[in-house]
Design an enzyme around this catalytic site. Structure first.
Site, PDB file in Angstrom:
ATOM      1  N   ASP A 257      47.889  30.176  12.797  1.00 18.83           N
ATOM      2  CA  ASP A 257      48.607  29.314  13.729  1.00 18.83           C
ATOM      3  C   ASP A 257      50.058  29.463  13.294  1.00 18.83           C
ATOM      4  O   ASP A 257      50.447  28.968  12.227  1.00 18.83           O
ATOM      5  CB  ASP A 257      48.162  27.852  13.600  1.00 18.83           C
ATOM      6  CG  ASP A 257      48.864  26.992  14.638  1.00 18.83           C
ATOM      7  OD1 ASP A 257      50.085  27.151  14.803  1.00 18.83           O
ATOM      8  OD2 ASP A 257      48.199  26.171  15.285  1.00 18.83           O
ATOM      9  N   HIS A 258      50.865  30.146  14.091  1.00 19.53           N
ATOM     10  CA  HIS A 258      52.196  30.521  13.580  1.00 19.53           C
ATOM     11  C   HIS A 258      53.076  29.300  13.309  1.00 19.53           C
ATOM     12  O   HIS A 258      54.044  29.390  12.578  1.00 19.53           O
ATOM     13  CB  HIS A 258      52.874  31.542  14.497  1.00 19.53           C
ATOM     14  CG  HIS A 258      53.466  30.970  15.749  1.00 19.53           C
ATOM     15  ND1 HIS A 258      52.722  30.681  16.857  1.00 19.53           N
ATOM     16  CD2 HIS A 258      54.743  30.637  16.064  1.00 19.53           C
ATOM     17  CE1 HIS A 258      53.515  30.196  17.793  1.00 19.53           C
ATOM     18  NE2 HIS A 258      54.749  30.157  17.347  1.00 19.53           N
TER      19      HIS A 258
ATOM     20  N   ASP B 233      46.611  26.082  25.155  1.00 19.32           N
ATOM     21  CA  ASP B 233      47.698  26.936  24.661  1.00 19.32           C
ATOM     22  C   ASP B 233      48.483  26.273  23.524  1.00 19.32           C
ATOM     23  O   ASP B 233      48.916  26.953  22.596  1.00 19.32           O
ATOM     24  CB  ASP B 233      48.640  27.271  25.835  1.00 19.32           C
ATOM     25  CG  ASP B 233      49.636  28.350  25.479  1.00 19.32           C
ATOM     26  OD1 ASP B 233      49.212  29.381  24.934  1.00 19.32           O
ATOM     27  OD2 ASP B 233      50.845  28.169  25.739  1.00 19.32           O
TER      28      ASP B 233
ATOM     29  N   HIS C 112      48.791  24.088  17.863  1.00 21.31           N
ATOM     30  CA  HIS C 112      50.073  23.701  17.278  1.00 21.31           C
ATOM     31  C   HIS C 112      50.260  22.182  17.171  1.00 21.31           C
ATOM     32  O   HIS C 112      50.647  21.670  16.122  1.00 21.31           O
ATOM     33  CB  HIS C 112      51.236  24.280  18.085  1.00 21.31           C
ATOM     34  CG  HIS C 112      51.103  25.750  18.371  1.00 21.31           C
ATOM     35  ND1 HIS C 112      50.555  26.627  17.478  1.00 21.31           N
ATOM     36  CD2 HIS C 112      51.445  26.499  19.448  1.00 21.31           C
ATOM     37  CE1 HIS C 112      50.564  27.857  18.002  1.00 21.31           C
ATOM     38  NE2 HIS C 112      51.091  27.792  19.197  1.00 21.31           N
TER      39      HIS C 112
HETATM   40  C1  BG6 Z   1      52.361  30.182  21.625  1.00 20.19           C
HETATM   41  C2  BG6 Z   1      52.013  29.844  23.048  1.00 20.19           C
HETATM   42  O1  BG6 Z   1      51.267  29.968  20.783  1.00 20.19           O
HETATM   43  O2  BG6 Z   1      53.446  29.375  21.183  1.00 20.19           O
HETATM   44  C3  BG6 Z   1      53.229  29.990  23.952  1.00 20.19           C
HETATM   45  O3  BG6 Z   1      50.981  30.685  23.512  1.00 20.19           O
HETATM   46  C4  BG6 Z   1      54.393  29.223  23.403  1.00 20.19           C
HETATM   47  O4  BG6 Z   1      52.937  29.564  25.279  1.00 20.19           O
HETATM   48  C5  BG6 Z   1      54.630  29.554  21.934  1.00 20.19           C
HETATM   49  O5  BG6 Z   1      55.533  29.575  24.180  1.00 20.19           O
HETATM   50  C6  BG6 Z   1      55.685  28.658  21.332  1.00 20.19           C
HETATM   51  O6  BG6 Z   1      55.991  29.116  20.054  1.00 20.19           O
HETATM   52  P1  BG6 Z   1      57.428  28.867  19.417  1.00 20.19           P
HETATM   53  O7  BG6 Z   1      57.318  29.371  18.027  1.00 20.19           O
HETATM   54  O8  BG6 Z   1      58.402  29.628  20.266  1.00 20.19           O
HETATM   55  O9  BG6 Z   1      57.657  27.389  19.503  1.00 20.19           O
END
Ligand code: BG6
Length: 480
Positions: free
Chosen positions: A176-177, A234, A239
């Site tokens: 989960d980035h 999503d 997140h």
């Molecule tokens: C991703 C989603 O996991 O996270 C995207 O699939 C979203 O829809 C993105 O835009 C948001 O990531 P960050 O790091 O730009 O907040």
């Protein structure tokens, strides 16, 4: 000691935009073990040199000022491409041979990165097992799996079962980035490296918590995928629930993967599942105007691009404290923030009693203005006894090393290489998270679904979301 990183889905966007630039930066910072090799696998018929050239272009673009020719040339020496089809057993056997041929005698292990289409994960895992590529008798074998991890509880369970047929849980790294973001990790530091917040971090002092992940962008070219997912799958299942877990968890006895994840999982166990009227009273759904005109969105689609969930943790620390989780596309600005709103003073001495608790607020800015602000009341100078809200402001960019924070993938790739799974989701964690989201998705698809409010892009979602908050004597902290 050297190791090998094998990326399946090598010709994909994630590889060129995130993975290779992150590995390049790690190499440049001398944090990648010496002699580490990168092998890209996909169906496209490239030669290694061709792949290196195309990666060079994207690293120049995404690593920005950090790109330098000499470092790139050294880094690129250890990049290889091997064409192969995930559906072909023979291609995996050939890959195994290829890896054996390039790896030095003392290689500490292999990290497989599944960056393919999610529909191919199970097949890729099966083939890795069939070709013996999971055999860790001569070095570690780990696998990183990109999100989405399933589309509901059932599919996540099936995927977990497939992975466990090939790899042990301690070899699996579900990404989960958000957990790779410096400021998310900083929540651990804020909460568990200070004693000043802990005594008030509970239902006795906290009125409510707001977790907002707002995005200015709309779905654009991703509409095909997005329409089948919607914002709960999503953003929330992963997140937002991750941010909630880290905000609400108990301190672990040690900062180690098993104990950190045990505490996070306890939060998920404590989240009250919505039932009956909760789906209408504790959620808000929205779709931005113009969504239906995006290419790839089916006519009349009722997929949400905005949502609010009001969740409760039924445990001693948080009983009856609402956690408002909110996310949307096409919002006023890009911001991810966690607001801890403390209770108002029990008896107001100065000024009029207002609806909102005054000041008393801690804001953790995850992005893009990474930092922490404490809002509190101070006297207006030269007034009788009027107060106003002032702010203590900590900004990462004003601290040494804080100007340009590393991309999440640097941290996560390095952790997976060194075998630290603290910032990755465990099997029970993803399944419990789906268990919270699935009933809401089902209620939203039922005839009794709450209304889907339309909203203009460039604001904070549908106006009904603010009215809904207002009815609870609360307001959104809408600050970019
Ligand atoms: C991703 C989603 O996991 O996270 C995207 O699939 C979203 O829809 C993105 O835009 C948001 O990531 P960050 O790091 O730009 O907040």
């Amino acid at each position: 000691m050297a190791n090998t990183i094998v990326i399946f889905g090598a010709s994909g966007d994630l590889t060129s935009r995130k993975l290779i630039p992150a590995l390049y930066r790690l190499f440049q910072k001398k944090r990648l073990p010496d002699g580490s090799q990168i092998v890209g696998v996909s169906r496209s018929d490239f030669e290694s040199e061709q792949w290196r050239q195309s990666l060079r272009t994207s690293v120049e673009k995404f690593a920005g000022d950090c790109f330098d020719n000499e470092t790139w040339n050294q880094f690129a020496e250890n990049i290889f491409y091997h064409a192969g089809d995930i559906k072909e057993a023979g291609d995996f056997k050939a890959l195994a041979k290829f890896l054996d041929s390039i790896e030095p005698e003392h290689n500490s292990g292999r990290l497989y990165y599944l960056s393919t289409m999610p529909q191919l994960y199970e097949e890729a895992l099966k083939q890795l097992g069939a070709a013996g590529l999971n055999d860790d008798s001569d070095g570690f074998r780990r696998v990183i799996i990109e999100k989405p991890f399933g589309t509901d509880l059932k599919s996540a369970q099936a995927l977990n079962a497939s992975i466990h047929g090939v790899f042990r849980e301690d070899q699996i790294y579900r990404i989960d980035h958000y957990l790779g973001k410096e400021t998310v990790q900083n929540i651990f530091a804020l909460r568990f490296a200070n004693s000043i917040f802990e005594p008030i971090w509970n239902r006795n002092y906290v009125d409510h918590v707001q977790i907002t992940v707002a995005e200015e962008v709309v779905v654009g070219r991703r509409a095909g995928y997005y329409d089948t997912a919607g914002i709960l799958r999503d953003m929330f299942q992963n997140h937002l629930l991750q941010l909630m877990m880290i905000t609400a968890m108990e301190p672990p006895a040690r900062y180690d993967a098993a104990l950190v994840r045990d505490e996070k999982v306890k939060v998920l166990h404590s989240i009250r599942h919505m039932t009956g009227g909760d789906f209408a009273s504790d959620t808000v759904r929205g779709q931005y105007k113009g969504y239906l005109r995006e290419e790839g969105v089916p006519k009349g689609s009722d997929t949400e691009t905005f949502a609010v969930l009001k969740l409760f943790c039924d445990n001693w620390r948080w009983k009856d404290v609402p956690f408002y989780l909110r996310s949307g596309k096409g919002m006023s600005c890009r911001t991810t923030q966690i607001v801890i709103q403390f209770k108002n003073v029990p008896h107001i001495l100065f000024g009029e009693k207002t609806r909102e608790p005054l000041g008393n607020r801690l804001v953790m800015q995850v992005q893009p203005a990474e930092g922490i602000q404490l809002h509190f009341e101070t006297k207006v100078p030269d007034s009788e006894m009027k107060t106003r809200t002032s702010t203590l402001d900590f900004s990462f960019s004003n601290t040494p090393g804080g100007k340009s924070l590393p991309d999440s993938y640097q941290r996560l790739l390095l952790d997976a290489l060194t075998g630290d799974a603290s910032l990755f989701a465990r099997s029970d964690e993803v399944e419990l998270a789906w268990g919270i989201i699935d009933p809401i998705l089902a209620a939203w698809r039922s005839p009794a679904a709450p209304p889907l409010f339309q909203y203009e892009t460039g604001f904070w979602g549908p106006p009904e979301s603010s009215k809904w908050m207002y009815k609870q004597d609360r307001e959104w902290f809408d600050v970019c």
